[in-house]
Design a protein around this motif. Structure first.
Motif, PDB file in Angstrom:
ATOM      1  N   SER A 193       0.832  -1.212   0.000  1.00 39.23           N
ATOM      2  CA  SER A 193       0.000   0.000   0.000  1.00 39.23           C
ATOM      3  C   SER A 193       0.865   1.259   0.000  1.00 39.23           C
ATOM      4  N   ASP A 253      -5.844  -1.570  -4.862  1.00 38.04           N
ATOM      5  CA  ASP A 253      -5.263  -2.082  -3.632  1.00 38.04           C
ATOM      6  C   ASP A 253      -6.307  -2.955  -2.936  1.00 38.04           C
ATOM      7  N   GLU A 254      -6.170  -4.241  -3.106  1.00 39.25           N
ATOM      8  CA  GLU A 254      -7.103  -5.227  -2.555  1.00 39.25           C
ATOM      9  C   GLU A 254      -8.558  -4.992  -2.979  1.00 39.25           C
TER      10      GLU A 254
HETATM   11 MG   LIG Z   1      -2.107  -2.757   2.183  1.00 38.73          MG
END
Ligand SMILES: [Mg+2]
Ligand SMILES: Nc1ncnc2c1ncn2[C@@H]1O[C@H](COP(=O)(O)OP(=O)(O)OP(=O)(O)O)[C@@H](O)[C@H]1O
Lengths: 267, 335
Positions: free
Chosen positions: B64, B181-182
């Motif tokens: 991240s 991100d995810e």
């Molecule tokens: Mg992360």
């Protein structure tokens, strides 16, 4: 110009959003009215039946308080400061930093929307009724009304910039501790929101005159009741404009520092 | 010309020690003590237009943090970042127009606005033309099934709905680059599958470059040809997924059901690691012995009722790498 369309979109959205939180509007109006009653009775007691004090009639003083509460309603209707501080604390502000707009400006325009909604649906109806049923001073000339509205708007901008700049200090302080209380106390006193500047002791009045806070309540209020009149009006509005610009740059400076800190340290 | 270039990227976080009370607050204005946390130590990679990269690594690896530096909301401590020719943190607003971002963990939509109004606001923010907006909305509504919740405030959306809304929102302004991100975190199997199909489609139809972080190796397997694996802020692997599978996925499992289970079948080259009644799990290395070899050995002494051969999932390969590191990785693959 495209830029302005974008910021106006925030105004429109905030206006509509306020409509969803009607309960909020009523509870805020309720507390506004309670403070009005409180300050109204305090000043009634202080005048103790006298027709005038310090060269100002009781009627004018009461008007001052009513207008002051009206303005405080306007100034309190925007995005609450804690909401922005919370966004900073949780790092959600990063998402705003990722957008192609200026963040303080975006919040200002959003505030225009929520304030407009609050004025139209709550403040104006209430205060029109108050003016009808109470013995209050009303500007005779339409020009005074124009000056008052301009001064009130400038006051709003000054307050916005100062409060936001102060709120952003939370970037730099791990804990604001009691500083916040001192700030709000100073702001409410020095702006003349509850005690007009002419009742201040000389030394305090001198301090207040050289600070931006008087532009928030004192100047528009005093214009309204005719305590500031003639050529003095434009001079006072000039002073306000000076502070609008100064506080805007202050906010910009603090914002740049603060957002830089966010992007260096992470949310 | 790569569309994204990252060179010797580093990010240290300075974590301020907390001071309490008013005096502490004042003192911390003047002087504060910090501890340093190296989130990203030294990462380099470059990505060509139209690629989908799987950016993976265990919790706290620095994924991240890297994405945030690519979006411009974090300034690198050192190193170089270029996104579509722009240094993100120097030119955040310009960079913003080139990228779409989805943080699975937090929404970028306005919490209390109906979903459609968030989209309308984004249209103004990114100055998307009416025509473009309508076209994109039509596509996204159809593919992502947005219309079932367009009038619901974002805070009332289910996780899967919110994620669909978020990814649509990130693409409204036709960015050439998408950071995810995810994006499948917390989604059910069907929703995950839909999300993957969508990502694949926009990558193919619009030539959008995608960087994807995820903990679901199926995402990687279905979407990416290349993966960048990082751990503790350093790059461990960068290359084809097929190659990792090739190198690490040599172990196969042969499962046989035998007719009479009195005794274990004698084997050379394979190892029985589990048995249940008449069913045996046999682990073997594909390079040393073939499945048919093993089967032939078993049929000499036993009758086989049923059998399957299992390939390792990328999932188990990666978890092995996370746990054991890259020590036994051949030099050709090690970076
Ligand atoms: Mg992360
Ligand atoms: N703002 C911050 N301040 C201090 N440390 C941070 C900050 N953000 C991240 N870190 C630390 O940096 C490291 C990397 O974090 P990062 O969020 O990049 O990990 P990640 O690879 O995304 O992990 P996950 O898979 O759990 O999402 C972690 O050890 C984290 O604690």
């Amino acid at each position: 110009m495209h830029q302005y369309r974008m910021y106006w979109a925030f105004t429109r959205k905030a206006f509509l959003r306020s409509a969803v939180y009607r309960f909020d509007v009523w509870s805020r109006l309720g507390s506004n009215l309670i403070f009005l009653l409180m300050w109204g009775s305090i000043w009634t007691a202080l005048y103790a039946g006298r027709e005038e004090a310090g060269g100002v009639s009781f009627e004018a003083m009461l008007t001052y308080i009513v207008v002051s509460q009206f303005l405080s309603g306007i100034n309190g209707a925007g995005t609450p400061l804690w909401e922005i501080q919370e966004k900073v604390r949780t790092g959600d502000i990063a998402i705003e930093l990722m957008r192609p707009f200026n963040v303080p400006l975006r919040y200002l325009f959003a505030d225009f929307g929520s304030v407009a909604f609050y004025i139209i649906t709550a403040l104006l109806p209430l205060y029109i009724v108050l003016f009808i049923f109470m013995d209050l001073t009303v500007p005779a000339s339409w020009l005074t009304w124009v000056y008052f509205i301009a001064a009130a708007f400038n006051g709003f901008l000054i307050r916005y910039c100062i409060e936001m700049a102060f709120g952003l200090l939370s970037f730099f302080l791990v804990e604001t501790g009691g500083i916040e209380d001192i700030f709000y106390f100073a702001m409410s006193l020095l702006s003349g929101s509850v005690i007009p500047l002419w009742f201040f002791p000389d030394w305090l009045e001198k301090i207040a005159v050289y600070l931006p806070f008087q532009g928030i309540y004192y100047i528009p209020n005093a214009i309204f009741i005719g305590e500031i009149f003639g050529g003095e009006i434009l001079f006072s509005i000039g002073i306000q404009l000076f502070w609008v610009i100064a506080c805007f740059f202050l906010l910009r400076f603090v914002w740049n520092r603060a957002s830089h800190k966010v992007i260096v340290q992470g949310g | 010309m790569p569309i994204i270039e990252v060179e010797n990227l580093r990010k240290d976080f300075m974590i301020a020690k907390r001071e309490t009370g008013m005096m502490g607050a004042l003192r911390s204005l003047v002087k504060r003590e910090y501890t340093k946390k190296e989130a990203v130590k030294d990462i380099s990679f470059s990505i060509e237009k139209g690629e989908i990269i799987g950016y993976i690594g265990p919790n706290g690896a620095g994924k991240s943090t890297t994405i945030k530096m690519l979006t411009g909301i974090l300034v690198p401590s050192d190193g170089k970042v270029l996104v579509n020719g722009i240094v993100p943190y120097e030119n955040r607003q310009k960079n913003a127009k080139n990228i779409g971002v989805v943080f699975g963990q937090r929404t970028q939509l306005w919490w209390d606005l109906p979903t459609i109004e968030s989209f309308e606001l984004l249209k103004e923010i990114y100055q998307v033309s009416n025509e473009r907006y309508k076209k994109n909305m039509d596509t996204f509504t159809e593919v992502l099934g947005l219309n079932e919740f367009l009038n619901t405030p974002v805070r009332q959306l289910s996780l899967g709905q919110r994620m669909r809304a978020d990814i649509a929102a990130s693409l409204l302004h036709d960015p050439p680059i998408l950071f995810l991100d995810e994006p499948t975190i917390g989604l059910d199997v069907v929703a995950k599958e839909k999300m993957r199909t969508f990502i694949k489609e926009i990558n193919q139809d619009r030539q959008i470059t995608v960087i994807l972080t995820t903990h679901d190796m199926e995402d990687i397997e279905k979407l990416c040809e290349r993966m960048v694996l990082i751990d503790h802020g350093t790059k461990m692997y960068d290359g084809e997924i097929a190659l990792v599978k090739e190198r690490f996925g040599k172990t196969r499992t042969l499962i046989v059901d035998l007719e009479e289970s009195k005794q274990r079948p004698p084997l050379t080259g394979g190892e029985i690691f589990k048995e249940e009644g008449s069913r045996f799990w046999i682990k073997f290395n594909r390079d040393e012995v073939s499945a048919s070899d093993l089967i032939a050995q078993i049929t000499k002494t036993h009758n086989i009722k049923d059998l399957t051969v299992e390939e390792p999932e990328i999932e188990s390969i990666i978890s092995k790498i996370y746990q054991e590191g890259f020590q036994d990785l051949p030099d050709t693959v090690k970076v």
